[in-house]
Structures are given as C-alpha cells and as structure tokens.
Design an enzyme around this catalytic site. Sequence first.
Site, PDB file in Angstrom:
ATOM      1  CE  LYS A  60      41.541  76.697  10.424  1.00 20.70           C
ATOM      2  NZ  LYS A  60      41.153  77.847   9.581  1.00 20.70           N
TER       3      LYS A  60
ATOM      4  CD  GLU B   5      45.288  83.913  12.229  1.00 22.47           C
ATOM      5  OE1 GLU B   5      46.390  84.347  11.857  1.00 22.47           O
ATOM      6  OE2 GLU B   5      44.626  83.063  11.589  1.00 22.47           O
TER       7      GLU B   5
ATOM      8  CB  SER C 221      36.884  70.982   8.691  1.00 19.98           C
ATOM      9  OG  SER C 221      36.073  71.340   9.791  1.00 19.98           O
TER      10      SER C 221
END
Lengths: 268, 374
Positions: free
Chosen positions: B67, B89, B356
């Site tokens: 991210k 968010e 990830s």
Amino acid sequence: MSRIASIFNRPGHIALIPYITVGYPTIEATLKVVPLLASSGCDIVELGIPFSDPLADGATIQKASFQALQNGVTPKLCLEIARQLTETVDIPLVFMTYFNPVFHYGLEEFGDACASSGVSGLIIPDLPPEEGSELEAITRKQNLDLIYLLAPTSTEERIRLVAQKSRGFIYLVSVTGVTGVRKSLPSDLEAFVARVRKVATQPLCVGFGISTPEQARRVAQIADGVIVGSRLIQLMEMENGFISLARFVRGLRNSIDKLLESERAHLG
Amino acid sequence: MPALDELAAAYTEAKADAAFQAELDSLSRDYSGRPTPLYLAEGLSRHCGGAQVFLKREDLAHTGAHKINNALGQGLLARRMGKRRIIAETGAGQHGVAAAAVCAVLGLECIIYMGEEDIRRQSLNVFRMKLMGAEVRAVSGGSRTLKDAINEAIRDWVTNPGDSYYLLGSVVGPHPYPTMVRDFQSVIGRETREQILTKCHRLPDYIIACVGGGSNAMGIFYPFLSDKDVRLIGVEAGGRGLESGEHAASLVAGRVGVLHGAKSYVLQDSQGQIKETYSISAGLDYPGVGPEHSYLKDTGRASYVAASDKEALDGFQLLCRTEGIIPALEPAHAISYAAKIAGSLNKEQIIVVNLSGRGDKDMDTVVAALEVKP
C-alpha cells in the site's frame, strides 16, 4: 410540454418540492403522506427509491434508506406505490435514486415501468450527463423528464452540458456536500444560481440543506423551486409526525408565497 | 466531478514530470525500501513438490504492505496540488497506515475513515495510524467495513473539495483512480520482471495475487499483460464458501453494476442493492473490484478464482512453517491457491506469488480462528 414543465408555467409561482424516502418509516406512511403533501401546497413530490449506498446523502436520508430497505422496499414496490399514488394524487411524482438499482432493473424496462406507473421524471445523482445518453433516449421516448444536477463547483462547461440535457428542471445542489439539515445556506448561493441562469432556460430548483421557512424564502427569491428533504424525514420520525409535517410544509408554502405578495406590493 | 477533472489533469502533468518521478523513486528506495526482493521459496516449493514458487516480498516494504507504493505517489501528488488535508479510507488498515506514514513524512493532515467492524478486528493498525498523527474516524453505516468507509470518505471529499485530497487506496472508484493507483503499484510488476529475468532468464509461467479491490494484483499483472505466456490469476475471498453467500468474490460470483463511480463486477442482490460481504481478511472485504480486473476477466487475459477462509488459513500456516514468513491473511489466499496448483506442475515451471503484506496485524484474528477449529 411535460407535466413537470407545466408546474413552472404559472407566472410568479415558486414550486415547493418535498423529498421522502419510499417505505420510511413504513410503506403505509408513504401512501398517506404523499396525498397530504399534495394538499398542503406542494407542487411535485420526489420519491426516493432506497439504495444501500446513498453516496449523495447525509446521515438522515442514509438512515431512512437503510430502514426502508429493512422494510422490504424494492424498486418494483416503489413503482407499485407510485402507481397507486398517481391514481389519487394530482401533482407530478419523480423518482430519486442511484444508478445501480436502475441499471440492474434494466434501463429500458425501468423506463417502461415508470411510464406505466404514471411517474413524471427521474433524478439520479450518480449519473453524470457524460454517461447519460442511453437513459436520456429511453426517458425521452417515455415522456419522462431526466433531471440532472449541478453543484456550486460545476464548471461552465458542465453547466452548458446540463443546460443542454436536463429536462423538466435543473436540480441545483446548494452546497458542496451531501443532503442534510444545515444552519445556514452558503453566501454565494445567489451567484451560483445566477451563473446557471445565464446559460440555462430550464426552471432552476435548489435543494440540499434547506430546512426552515427563512431558508426557503431566500431560495424562492432567486430560484423557481425549493426542494426540502431531510427535515421532512426528521419530522416523520416524531410523534404525530404527519400533523407536524403538514404544518411545516404549509409554513414553507406561506413563507414562499408571502414573498411573492410582498414583491407584488412593492411593485404596485 | 470538477475535483476529479482537476485530479486527472494534475496526475497527467505529474506523470510526465521527471522531477516528480525522481522524487517518487528516491522515496521509494530510501523510505519504503524498494526494490523489494523476489525470493525463491524453496521450503514451500519442496512441500508442494512441483513448480518453483517465488515470493515478491511486498511484506518487506515500509509499513508492511504494498500500500505504501500508492500512498507515496498520491501523497506527493497532493502536495504538488497544494492540498494539505488528506482523506483516506481503510479496510484492513494497511492503506490507512501507509497513508498516515506518508502524511507524517510529507507534513500533511490525515483523516482516515474506517468501518467500526474493521476497527475492532484491526485494532493494532488503528493504534499505528494514531501514533503517526492520523485522525481515525469510525464509520457506523451499512456493513461497517471498507465499502462504507469509502462512502464516508467520498462524502467528506465532496464536502471539502477545495483543500482536501482523497487518497483512495485501491484500483477502484471513478477515473482517474483505477489508472493512477495501477501506475503507482506497477513498480511491483516492473521489478518482478527484471528480477525473474536476472534469476531465471525467463518469465514466470504463473503470477498469482489476491484480489479485494485489486491493487496489488493490478500492480504485479500490469507489466506482464502483453506477455501472453504468463498466466495471470487473481484469488478472491471465498469466505465461508461461494454457495454460502458469505464471501467477497466479486469477479467470480458478482454481476456487472455501478459502484463508487465505476462500472465493474459487483456483489449485489436481486434488486441491485450492494451486498454485505464477508471475509476473514478485512482487506478483501469489498463488494466491488477494480474495473480493469473486470476487463481482464472479460477478455480472458486474467482468470479469477476464490479461496475460502479455511484455505487462506491453511496457506497462512503453510507459509509460516515452510518459510518462517508470516503473511497477511489477504495474500494467504494467493499462497493457498499457488500451493494447490504447484504440485501438478513440473520443476521447470515458475510461479510468482505477490506476497502483498505481512501478517502481524492479523494475529488476533488467526488466534481466534485456529482456536475454534476442531
């Protein structure tokens, strides 16, 4: 001329347009309250078809939508309720909803169903005019007015596009934000309405954040219609909600009409 | 809409600006720790008894997941646009943590919307965000998960378009987000391509990644789209099983709809209402998916499958035991599917799994889930 357009054809008359969520607090309430609104001086009623993710709505209508869905309200049921209402109520009804339920229903099928329920128009806040051509063609064929929205942040280009495409009226969102009761309206509302008026020939109705007779009167001085939603939903939640609601709506009507009288007196 | 036009124009300009790219590259290297390694998981490969499985170690990136790639890119863009107030968010909290970190390092205000349910199951990440100076706002509407956090973030943005920047965390939402987030995440695939060519002198046979909104998958898939021999597989959250209805597999089990400003596969009921989703992993718990994944599904370029909670937990434990790597529950879905197919392949074949994120944030969930197992 469409049924909606003819509402704005009476010189000096400012339209009062309430919004309610179908099936909130109950389905019976919707069937009772719409005739009450019609007999209390309203000109058009917006019927909200509840959606699970009402992005343009603040807390009040979010809650009402959620409850209505819990009550089993579906687009089909809304169409049936509209059909029943149009048999007894003499003013135009328009649906306000989001794109996905309409898309899922089928655009063509939904257009047909609206027409046969006697509904006069559609407001879909998450359908931008750039994406609306298919639904425009369908609604045109069915004599439904597809009403587009503009916000204070809308560019001149967007205003021109909506002025080309919106039918019935143009829905001006008074504030940058979501629906809901607000203490005051923005100071640049007049400038915003004037900016659109320069380009558009359609009637201009202002909504979002209007909850008092004073606010309604201010809007009536510059626009052709006043849209009130969240405050009505709140009133319906109260004990004796219908009585308070009718009194409130008549108060709005008087506030708007007095303005006209005082203007006339002034001109006289 | 004007805010989206402004964003699209600013992004196009930034993308073409060498100075912007240079600053992003420099921060990616020195702040995020890129490039992340491509690791041959010999223990896992041996266990599966077939293909060689490589792991793209996004779990080693700063803040513990991929991210950060997108958060850095958009954070720099926001600063360039002169927006000082960042809205974001988060579902699992990984994007929230990345956004909070980037805002701290770039000196921006940070407000993060997070569903109440997610705050409960990812409390560690909530604390991390707060430590880095972000304000976490609980969202109590709807299913109280990622979709509702996005709703609330969008409502905030339309209310404050002048000074605020919406730092959306996945390849979802209206244009330009799906394209922009994909571009910022494509660094994963670009590095993978270079690393596998260096190590094996050829491209992989399979690339496997988990898909919620789909940003890590899009990031690793994208640079391989024109390599037709590389099979791209996205693994969605099968939850308690597709037949149970309690899952988040939008591509596998959804229908085309419009959610959050994009037309894509959406989990919806018979009336077009968006369904509440379920997954053991908060990061996959989203009823929509990036529109480009829908396109890849429809064109057949990528294929999409689902792994259940149980399979994800098995994958999770498998990686812990065979490699000493604790994955996040999201990529544990991809690990589980990779382990499933690796055995049927031969030793010459190569699978790359996008790992990830790391699993520290999921300890409470995993402890609870494993205890209730018979």
